[in-house]
Design a protein around this motif. Structure first.
Motif, PDB file in Angstrom:
ATOM      1  N   UNK A 112       0.815  -1.208   0.000  1.00 52.69           N
ATOM      2  CA  UNK A 112       0.000   0.000   0.000  1.00 52.69           C
ATOM      3  C   UNK A 112       0.854   1.264   0.000  1.00 52.69           C
ATOM      4  N   UNK A 113       2.030   1.185   0.597  1.00 56.16           N
ATOM      5  CA  UNK A 113       2.871   2.379   0.693  1.00 56.16           C
ATOM      6  C   UNK A 113       3.380   2.850  -0.667  1.00 56.16           C
ATOM      7  N   UNK A 114       3.181   2.038  -1.691  1.00 54.81           N
ATOM      8  CA  UNK A 114       3.537   2.478  -3.037  1.00 54.81           C
ATOM      9  C   UNK A 114       2.680   3.672  -3.463  1.00 54.81           C
ATOM     10  N   UNK A 115       1.440   3.734  -2.938  1.00 53.33           N
ATOM     11  CA  UNK A 115       0.530   4.821  -3.329  1.00 53.33           C
ATOM     12  C   UNK A 115      -0.027   5.599  -2.145  1.00 53.33           C
ATOM     13  N   UNK A 116       0.045   5.049  -0.943  1.00 53.88           N
ATOM     14  CA  UNK A 116      -0.480   5.711   0.256  1.00 53.88           C
ATOM     15  C   UNK A 116       0.700   6.214   1.081  1.00 53.88           C
ATOM     16  N   UNK A 117       0.674   7.486   1.456  1.00 48.78           N
ATOM     17  CA  UNK A 117       1.860   8.064   2.094  1.00 48.78           C
ATOM     18  C   UNK A 117       1.897   7.914   3.612  1.00 48.78           C
ATOM     19  N   UNK A 118       0.887   7.284   4.209  1.00 47.81           N
ATOM     20  CA  UNK A 118       0.859   7.101   5.660  1.00 47.81           C
ATOM     21  C   UNK A 118       0.160   5.784   5.971  1.00 47.81           C
ATOM     22  N   UNK A 119       0.939   4.768   6.312  1.00 49.88           N
ATOM     23  CA  UNK A 119       0.393   3.435   6.569  1.00 49.88           C
ATOM     24  C   UNK A 119       0.819   2.979   7.961  1.00 49.88           C
ATOM     25  N   UNK A 120      -0.159   2.775   8.819  1.00 52.19           N
ATOM     26  CA  UNK A 120       0.090   2.222  10.152  1.00 52.19           C
ATOM     27  C   UNK A 120      -0.254   0.740  10.118  1.00 52.19           C
ATOM     28  N   UNK A 121       0.701  -0.110  10.434  1.00 54.85           N
ATOM     29  CA  UNK A 121       0.446  -1.551  10.515  1.00 54.85           C
ATOM     30  C   UNK A 121      -0.100  -1.830  11.908  1.00 54.85           C
ATOM     31  N   UNK A 122      -1.351  -2.232  11.976  1.00 52.71           N
ATOM     32  CA  UNK A 122      -2.051  -2.291  13.257  1.00 52.71           C
ATOM     33  C   UNK A 122      -1.716  -3.470  14.144  1.00 52.71           C
ATOM     34  N   UNK A 123      -0.925  -4.413  13.654  1.00 50.77           N
ATOM     35  CA  UNK A 123      -0.583  -5.610  14.424  1.00 50.77           C
ATOM     36  C   UNK A 123       0.922  -5.836  14.334  1.00 50.77           C
ATOM     37  N   UNK A 124       1.550  -6.312  15.386  1.00 51.52           N
ATOM     38  CA  UNK A 124       2.998  -6.550  15.337  1.00 51.52           C
ATOM     39  C   UNK A 124       3.354  -7.563  14.253  1.00 51.52           C
ATOM     40  N   UNK A 125       4.574  -7.473  13.739  1.00 56.99           N
ATOM     41  CA  UNK A 125       5.017  -8.382  12.688  1.00 56.99           C
ATOM     42  C   UNK A 125       6.248  -9.163  13.129  1.00 56.99           C
ATOM     43  N   UNK A 126       6.320 -10.408  12.671  1.00 57.32           N
ATOM     44  CA  UNK A 126       7.531 -11.226  12.829  1.00 57.32           C
ATOM     45  C   UNK A 126       7.963 -11.740  11.459  1.00 57.32           C
ATOM     46  N   UNK A 127       7.512 -11.052  10.406  1.00 55.83           N
ATOM     47  CA  UNK A 127       7.816 -11.425   9.030  1.00 55.83           C
ATOM     48  C   UNK A 127       9.200 -10.887   8.674  1.00 55.83           C
ATOM     49  N   UNK A 128      10.207 -11.766   8.699  1.00 49.46           N
ATOM     50  CA  UNK A 128      11.590 -11.329   8.526  1.00 49.46           C
ATOM     51  C   UNK A 128      11.862 -10.801   7.118  1.00 49.46           C
ATOM     52  N   UNK A 129      11.268 -11.462   6.125  1.00 50.35           N
ATOM     53  CA  UNK A 129      11.479 -10.999   4.750  1.00 50.35           C
ATOM     54  C   UNK A 129      10.882  -9.607   4.557  1.00 50.35           C
ATOM     55  N   UNK A 130       9.708  -9.398   5.107  1.00 51.85           N
ATOM     56  CA  UNK A 130       9.068  -8.091   4.985  1.00 51.85           C
ATOM     57  C   UNK A 130       9.853  -7.029   5.741  1.00 51.85           C
ATOM     58  N   UNK A 131      10.411  -7.382   6.887  1.00 52.68           N
ATOM     59  CA  UNK A 131      11.211  -6.427   7.646  1.00 52.68           C
ATOM     60  C   UNK A 131      12.473  -6.036   6.887  1.00 52.68           C
ATOM     61  N   UNK A 132      13.091  -7.002   6.238  1.00 52.56           N
ATOM     62  CA  UNK A 132      14.270  -6.680   5.428  1.00 52.56           C
ATOM     63  C   UNK A 132      13.888  -5.771   4.254  1.00 52.56           C
ATOM     64  N   UNK A 133      12.720  -6.061   3.661  1.00 52.21           N
ATOM     65  CA  UNK A 133      12.252  -5.218   2.562  1.00 52.21           C
ATOM     66  C   UNK A 133      11.994  -3.790   3.038  1.00 52.21           C
ATOM     67  N   UNK A 134      11.396  -3.662   4.205  1.00 55.12           N
ATOM     68  CA  UNK A 134      11.153  -2.334   4.769  1.00 55.12           C
ATOM     69  C   UNK A 134      12.464  -1.601   4.991  1.00 55.12           C
ATOM     70  N   UNK A 135      13.432  -2.289   5.604  1.00 58.33           N
ATOM     71  CA  UNK A 135      14.713  -1.656   5.925  1.00 58.33           C
ATOM     72  C   UNK A 135      15.439  -1.175   4.682  1.00 58.33           C
TER      73      UNK A 135
END
Length: 403
Positions: A90-113
């Protein structure tokens, strides 16, 4: 492009007839969305919020086209996503995204970083130092990542507990202690706080819930609102002494007015009121239009007073019970056969109106929980007036899934 600000007023009279006529050329099962009803619901939510910003809960929408249309309306800003992979997308088009639940998705965290744009737009939810450890382990030496803390907003009056089991942080002192730890830790920026009062926002106050009559539910909610207002205010004050918060998120569709009255809240997360599923029929403060529904074709006539529909077993998540099943919306005078319920490939419906239906006619159903219908279909056929004006993809139609 869906333009809600140009939508005509919605009228309940003839709604289902208009939906049926407009989609006459479409073979079922399919889902259809009334543009007028969607706009009506969005405007109603903004009016109820009395100036407090509404952040769209995306799990209750699950269509980027609809999300974008709503976010173009004054009064709405930002998305409340359910997972980090969804938030990154969503952040590709939305400039403010709050993820409402904690994440333990390591691949996604690396992508974010590794994504500079996402780092500026996405905020993670945490309620313990363990969540920070997961981030550090997944992406060592990561750039600063935006995080928000979650306060437990459930109501407790021994032996009663009402609400959902989310954050372990209940006391303002514990929230402040975690805030201090986050601020002191390299690689994290504390920007927000969340407290979701599910026992108010997600519990109908005009219908019995289990053994509890409406008067008991309303008493619980009144006490909960008063208790949370004091505790959330203290928690926000304590955390603001540690960090300059950009937002304090609370509430949901069912509590917009009540949450907006809390001076410590800066925004309200809400989405279910946009589509108006039948679980939101039982509130006294508001009555959403049934904007989204699905149509099932008649494929059999087992006997007098009964027809069988193709598919229909689109059961909602939550405690199992009749309120999680879809309900018949139109034609009037039909009900799902209680002996079979809504089935995987067939749903028998009973009533005198069944004898007036021919093979190929459609029966319109309302689902229980807002965005979950979108996991069953690739597109939403958008009806304006007496015609389909657009067909927009759901998450599933774009090759995505929520969970």
């Amino acid at each position: 492009m869906l333009l809600l600000d140009e939508a005509a007023p919605w009228h309940a009279d003839g709604h289902w007839q208009r939906m049926d006529a407009a989609t006459a050329a479409i073979d079922g099962p399919f889902a259809a969305l009334s543009l007028e009803a969607l706009a009506h619901n969005a405007r109603s939510m903004v009016a109820r919020s009395a100036g407090t910003t509404l952040r769209v809960a995306t799990k209750s929408v699950r269509s980027r086209a609809v999300l974008d249309a709503v976010l173009r309306l004054p009064g709405f800003a930002g998305a409340l996503a359910a997972t980090l992979p969804e938030g990154l997308w969503l952040s590709e088009t939305v400039d403010d995204v709050l993820v409402g639940y904690p994440t333990v998705d390591r691949a996604a965290l690396r992508a974010l970083a590794g994504d500079e744009r996402a780092l500026s737009r996405v905020t993670l939810m945490v309620d313990s130092l363990e969540h920070l450890d997961v981030v550090d382990d997944a992406a060592p030496g990561h750039p600063p990542i935006r995080v928000a803390l979650e306060l437990d907003a459930s109501f407790r009056l021994w032996p009663v507990r009402a609400g959902v089991r989310r954050s372990p942080l209940r006391e303002p002192e514990r929230l402040r202690a975690l805030a201090e730890a986050v601020v002191a830790r390299p690689g994290f920026t504390l920007v927000g706080l969340m407290a979701y009062e599910a026992q108010v926002a997600g519990v109908q106050d005009a219908r019995r819930r289990g053994l509890a009559p409406p008067v008991v539910l309303r008493t619980m909610q009144r006490l909960s609102v008063a208790e949370l207002r004091e505790r959330r205010g203290a928690a926000v004050g304590a955390v603001r002494e540690v960090a300059a918060l950009e937002f304090v998120n609370g509430g949901g569709t069912g509590s917009i007015e009540l949450t907006a009255a809390d001076p410590s809240v800066t925004e309200i997360g809400a989405g279910s009121g946009l589509f108006g599923p039948h679980l939101f029929d039982g509130y006294r403060r508001f009555s959403p239009a049934p904007a989204l529904a699905f149509a099932l074709p008649v494929v059999r006539r087992p006997g007098r007073g009964c027809v069988t529909l193709l598919g229909g077993g689109w059961i909602a998540s939550g405690p199992p019970g009749p309120d999680r099943e879809p309900i018949v919306a139109w034609p009037e005078g039909l009900r799902i056969d209680p002996q079979e319920g809504a089935g995987e490939v067939q749903t028998p419906v009973l009533g005198a109106a069944a004898d007036r239906l021919a093979l190929g006619d459609r029966v319109w159903m309302r689902h229980a929980k807002s965005g979950e219908l979108c996991e069953r279909t690739d597109v939403l056929h958008v009806v304006a007036g007496d015609q389909v004006v657009e067909s927009v993809p759901t998450y599933r139609g774009e090759g995505r899934k929520l969970l």
